[in-house]
Design a protein around this motif. Structure first.
Motif, PDB file in Angstrom:
ATOM      1  N   LEU A  22      40.755  45.306  39.973  1.00 46.12           N
ATOM      2  CA  LEU A  22      39.956  44.142  40.350  1.00 46.12           C
ATOM      3  C   LEU A  22      40.414  42.888  39.612  1.00 46.12           C
ATOM      4  O   LEU A  22      40.470  41.798  40.185  1.00 46.12           O
ATOM      5  N   LEU A  23      40.750  43.044  38.333  1.00 44.01           N
ATOM      6  CA  LEU A  23      41.238  41.910  37.548  1.00 44.01           C
ATOM      7  C   LEU A  23      42.566  41.407  38.105  1.00 44.01           C
ATOM      8  O   LEU A  23      42.765  40.194  38.261  1.00 44.01           O
ATOM      9  N   ALA A  24      43.474  42.344  38.412  1.00 45.38           N
ATOM     10  CA  ALA A  24      44.785  41.954  38.946  1.00 45.38           C
ATOM     11  C   ALA A  24      44.651  41.304  40.317  1.00 45.38           C
ATOM     12  O   ALA A  24      45.288  40.282  40.598  1.00 45.38           O
ATOM     13  N   LEU A  25      43.809  41.892  41.166  1.00 42.40           N
ATOM     14  CA  LEU A  25      43.595  41.340  42.502  1.00 42.40           C
ATOM     15  C   LEU A  25      42.870  40.000  42.432  1.00 42.40           C
ATOM     16  O   LEU A  25      43.324  38.994  42.978  1.00 42.40           O
ATOM     17  N   GLY A  26      41.705  40.010  41.771  1.00 39.49           N
ATOM     18  CA  GLY A  26      40.877  38.814  41.723  1.00 39.49           C
ATOM     19  C   GLY A  26      41.524  37.676  40.961  1.00 39.49           C
ATOM     20  O   GLY A  26      41.495  36.528  41.410  1.00 39.49           O
ATOM     21  N   GLY A  27      42.126  37.995  39.814  1.00 39.74           N
ATOM     22  CA  GLY A  27      42.797  36.957  39.044  1.00 39.74           C
ATOM     23  C   GLY A  27      43.947  36.338  39.807  1.00 39.74           C
ATOM     24  O   GLY A  27      44.137  35.111  39.805  1.00 39.74           O
ATOM     25  N   GLY A  28      44.725  37.184  40.490  1.00 37.73           N
ATOM     26  CA  GLY A  28      45.810  36.663  41.319  1.00 37.73           C
ATOM     27  C   GLY A  28      45.295  35.796  42.447  1.00 37.73           C
ATOM     28  O   GLY A  28      45.863  34.747  42.774  1.00 37.73           O
ATOM     29  N   ASN A  29      44.185  36.226  43.051  1.00 36.39           N
ATOM     30  CA  ASN A  29      43.560  35.439  44.110  1.00 36.39           C
ATOM     31  C   ASN A  29      43.101  34.084  43.587  1.00 36.39           C
ATOM     32  O   ASN A  29      43.285  33.042  44.242  1.00 36.39           O
ATOM     33  N   ALA A  30      42.486  34.088  42.402  1.00 30.60           N
ATOM     34  CA  ALA A  30      42.018  32.838  41.803  1.00 30.60           C
ATOM     35  C   ALA A  30      43.173  31.880  41.550  1.00 30.60           C
ATOM     36  O   ALA A  30      43.084  30.676  41.830  1.00 30.60           O
ATOM     37  N   VAL A  31      44.283  32.419  41.017  1.00 31.80           N
ATOM     38  CA  VAL A  31      45.455  31.581  40.742  1.00 31.80           C
ATOM     39  C   VAL A  31      46.026  31.010  42.036  1.00 31.80           C
ATOM     40  O   VAL A  31      46.416  29.837  42.089  1.00 31.80           O
ATOM     41  N   GLU A  32      46.086  31.838  43.081  1.00 34.80           N
ATOM     42  CA  GLU A  32      46.610  31.363  44.365  1.00 34.80           C
ATOM     43  C   GLU A  32      45.803  30.168  44.861  1.00 34.80           C
ATOM     44  O   GLU A  32      46.365  29.164  45.293  1.00 34.80           O
ATOM     45  N   TRP A  33      44.478  30.276  44.832  1.00 33.83           N
ATOM     46  CA  TRP A  33      43.648  29.186  45.346  1.00 33.83           C
ATOM     47  C   TRP A  33      43.608  28.006  44.393  1.00 33.83           C
ATOM     48  O   TRP A  33      43.462  26.852  44.817  1.00 33.83           O
ATOM     49  N   TYR A  34      43.752  28.271  43.114  1.00 33.79           N
ATOM     50  CA  TYR A  34      43.884  27.177  42.145  1.00 33.79           C
ATOM     51  C   TYR A  34      45.118  26.350  42.485  1.00 33.79           C
ATOM     52  O   TYR A  34      45.052  25.115  42.609  1.00 33.79           O
ATOM     53  N   ASP A  35      46.270  27.027  42.635  1.00 31.81           N
ATOM     54  CA  ASP A  35      47.517  26.328  42.940  1.00 31.81           C
ATOM     55  C   ASP A  35      47.433  25.583  44.270  1.00 31.81           C
ATOM     56  O   ASP A  35      47.968  24.475  44.411  1.00 31.81           O
ATOM     57  N   TYR A 146      42.995  45.676  51.017  1.00 32.79           N
ATOM     58  CA  TYR A 146      43.248  46.515  49.847  1.00 32.79           C
ATOM     59  C   TYR A 146      41.949  46.927  49.160  1.00 32.79           C
ATOM     60  O   TYR A 146      41.783  48.076  48.758  1.00 32.79           O
ATOM     61  N   ILE A 147      41.010  45.984  49.046  1.00 30.82           N
ATOM     62  CA  ILE A 147      39.775  46.295  48.333  1.00 30.82           C
ATOM     63  C   ILE A 147      38.936  47.295  49.111  1.00 30.82           C
ATOM     64  O   ILE A 147      38.251  48.148  48.533  1.00 30.82           O
ATOM     65  N   GLY A 205      49.503  30.981  34.508  1.00 30.93           N
ATOM     66  CA  GLY A 205      48.467  31.942  34.868  1.00 30.93           C
ATOM     67  C   GLY A 205      48.951  32.925  35.918  1.00 30.93           C
ATOM     68  O   GLY A 205      48.647  34.123  35.866  1.00 30.93           O
ATOM     69  N   GLY A 206      49.738  32.436  36.854  1.00 31.64           N
ATOM     70  CA  GLY A 206      50.286  33.300  37.890  1.00 31.64           C
ATOM     71  C   GLY A 206      51.207  34.372  37.334  1.00 31.64           C
ATOM     72  O   GLY A 206      51.213  35.509  37.807  1.00 31.64           O
ATOM     73  N   LEU A 207      51.994  34.020  36.324  1.00 35.61           N
ATOM     74  CA  LEU A 207      52.887  35.003  35.700  1.00 35.61           C
ATOM     75  C   LEU A 207      52.100  36.152  35.068  1.00 35.61           C
ATOM     76  O   LEU A 207      52.504  37.313  35.139  1.00 35.61           O
ATOM     77  N   VAL A 208      50.961  35.820  34.464  1.00 33.59           N
ATOM     78  CA  VAL A 208      50.116  36.855  33.850  1.00 33.59           C
ATOM     79  C   VAL A 208      49.640  37.855  34.899  1.00 33.59           C
ATOM     80  O   VAL A 208      49.737  39.081  34.720  1.00 33.59           O
ATOM     81  N   PHE A 209      49.157  37.350  36.037  1.00 37.18           N
ATOM     82  CA  PHE A 209      48.609  38.245  37.053  1.00 37.18           C
ATOM     83  C   PHE A 209      49.704  38.907  37.888  1.00 37.18           C
ATOM     84  O   PHE A 209      49.475  39.975  38.467  1.00 37.18           O
TER      85      PHE A 209
END
Length: 441
Positions: A22-35, A146-147, A205-209
């Protein structure tokens, strides 16, 4: 029933695995929409550096035109990479999605201006936004699919709600980081180089996720759902493109339902996040700082409510909660009619009343859409329906709201939103009665 302290090691390990996913999915999703959002928020700084014309309005409009091209690329990303995800698997495409967003965001952060490399500055910027459009086009439908496949039984909507909260967090973070940057960096420095800071933050942030996502398990071949080209729980070889699309066509009523499930949600989303704030600033000349503050508070309220919506849906069943919440949302849409003249108090009330409306509409729509397609063509079908719903009804909502208001027909917009919601319920019920809803029925 065992207490929390009596859980077996296997149960605890599985729970931790789901939390990491969930962290990997959600965090990546957050970064995508942030960017994605950061570019739009900083368009007035980007325009003069990459599309100099002597007119600040023209320069900003040129930057926003590049922003619009990114939207046009999203359906293409959903179709191409959705098919790929249904052929070879989810994980590889998820890594591509966030990897391409990180790469394009970092390039924008470091890209020399028109004064340094001439017209190539604008060309490279355009290419980066197209790549970002392809990435965001597949991110939402792929994560939704995926979820649904990853979540344990009875927690599908809860996991989907948490994922939606991450998306909202990314959108709010974009506004917050831009606000903090402009508060700390002097105006001249901001126009010269300070605008690059939010892009660097997004890329890091994207690199982390991206690193976290590399450990995600594959779900395409292990959901246990049999399809015409699977044997048991294993698929011998990747499905052919023609077969994937043949299955999408076979479920065309479900595809149409997905279009309107997405359309109803996205029309309301863009009304409250873009349409009403722009109406306040441009038509009623409200204080921009106050409008920004109220919009941010509304966004935080929506994000906080998402997980609660998911818990309710798992407890009462996804299908029942979706139908009941969509029907309940219909009369609440008409709250926009309260804001027919200048007044920050009225604007604040409308925005905050809209928070639970958005939470119940946006918190479930991705999960509901993913339940309407079988595993073998889920990402392709959801991606296509999502792309049509967003492009046809979401992105046009702010313009339609302002246009109707300007022509003295503001009453027509909530009617339009109500019709979209009612159509989504009607189509969902038709698909449900055919026994095609696969999760949470």
């Amino acid at each position: 029933m065992a207490s929390l302290t009596e859980r077996s090691p296997a149960t605890t390990t599985k729970s931790l695995s789901h939390r990491r996913a969930l962290l990997a999915l959600g965090g990546g999703n957050a970064v995508e929409w942030y960017d994605w959002m950061v570019y739009g928020l900083l368009a007035s700084y980007i325009g003069p550096l990459y599309f100099p014309s002597g007119s600040s309005v023209t320069e900003t409009m040129s930057a926003l035109a590049v922003f619009a091209v990114g939207f046009a690329a999203r359906p293409l990303g959903a179709i191409i990479f959705g098919t790929l995800a249904d052929r070879i698997g989810r994980r590889a495409v998820m890594l591509f999605s966030i990897g391409s967003m990180v790469l394009s965001t970092m390039i924008i952060a470091l890209l020399p201006s028109h004064a340094v490399i001439g017209v190539w500055a604008g060309v490279i910027l355009l290419a980066c936004r197209i790549l970002q459009g392809l990435s965001t086009g597949i991110e939402a439908p792929l994560n939704s699919a995926y979820i649904v496949e990853l979540a344990p039984e009875g927690r599908t909507a809860r996991y989907g709600g948490i994922l939606s909260a991450y998306v909202q967090a990314g959108i709010v973070s974009a506004s917050l980081v831009c606000f903090l940057t402009t508060s700390v960096v002097a105006p001249d420095a901001m126009a010269s180089w300070g605008w690059r800071i939010p892009f660097v933050v997004g890329a890091v942030g994207g690199l982390v996720f991206l690193w976290l996502r590399r450990a995600l398990p594959e779900t395409l071949h292990t959901t246990g759902e049999k399809t015409p080209h699977t044997t048991g729980e294993k698929q011998a070889e990747p499905a052919r493109v023609g077969r994937v699309w043949a299955e999408v066509w076979q479920h065309r009523l479900a595809l149409l339902a997905i279009v309107f499930v997405v359309a109803g949600a996205q029309a309301l989303q863009y009304t409250w996040t873009t349409g009403l704030p722009n109406l306040a600033r441009s038509a009623y000349h409200e204080n921009p700082d106050t409008v920004f503050l109220v919009s941010t508070l509304s966004g935080i309220c929506v994000a906080a409510l998402y997980p609660l919506v998911g818990r309710l849906a798992d407890r009462k069943r996804i299908s029942r909660t979706f139908i009941a919440s969509r029907l309940a949302v219909v009369p609440l849409i008409f709250v926009v009619l309260a804001y027919q003249q200048p007044g920050m108090a009225t604007f604040t009330v409308v925005m905050l009343v809209g928070a639970p409306v958005l939470a119940f509409t946006m918190g479930l729509y991705n999960t509901v859409a993913a339940t309407l397609m079988p595993t073998s063509c889920r990402v392709t079908g959801v991606g296509l329906g999502y792309a049509i719903g967003v492009a046809g009804f979401g992105g046009t909502a702010p313009y339609l709201l302002l246009w109707l208001q300007d022509h003295g027909a503001g009453w027509a917009f909530p009617v339009y939103g109500a019709v979209l919601c009612l159509l989504s319920v009607l189509l969902y019920v038709l698909v449900f009665r055919r026994g095609a809803v696969r999760v949470g029925s």
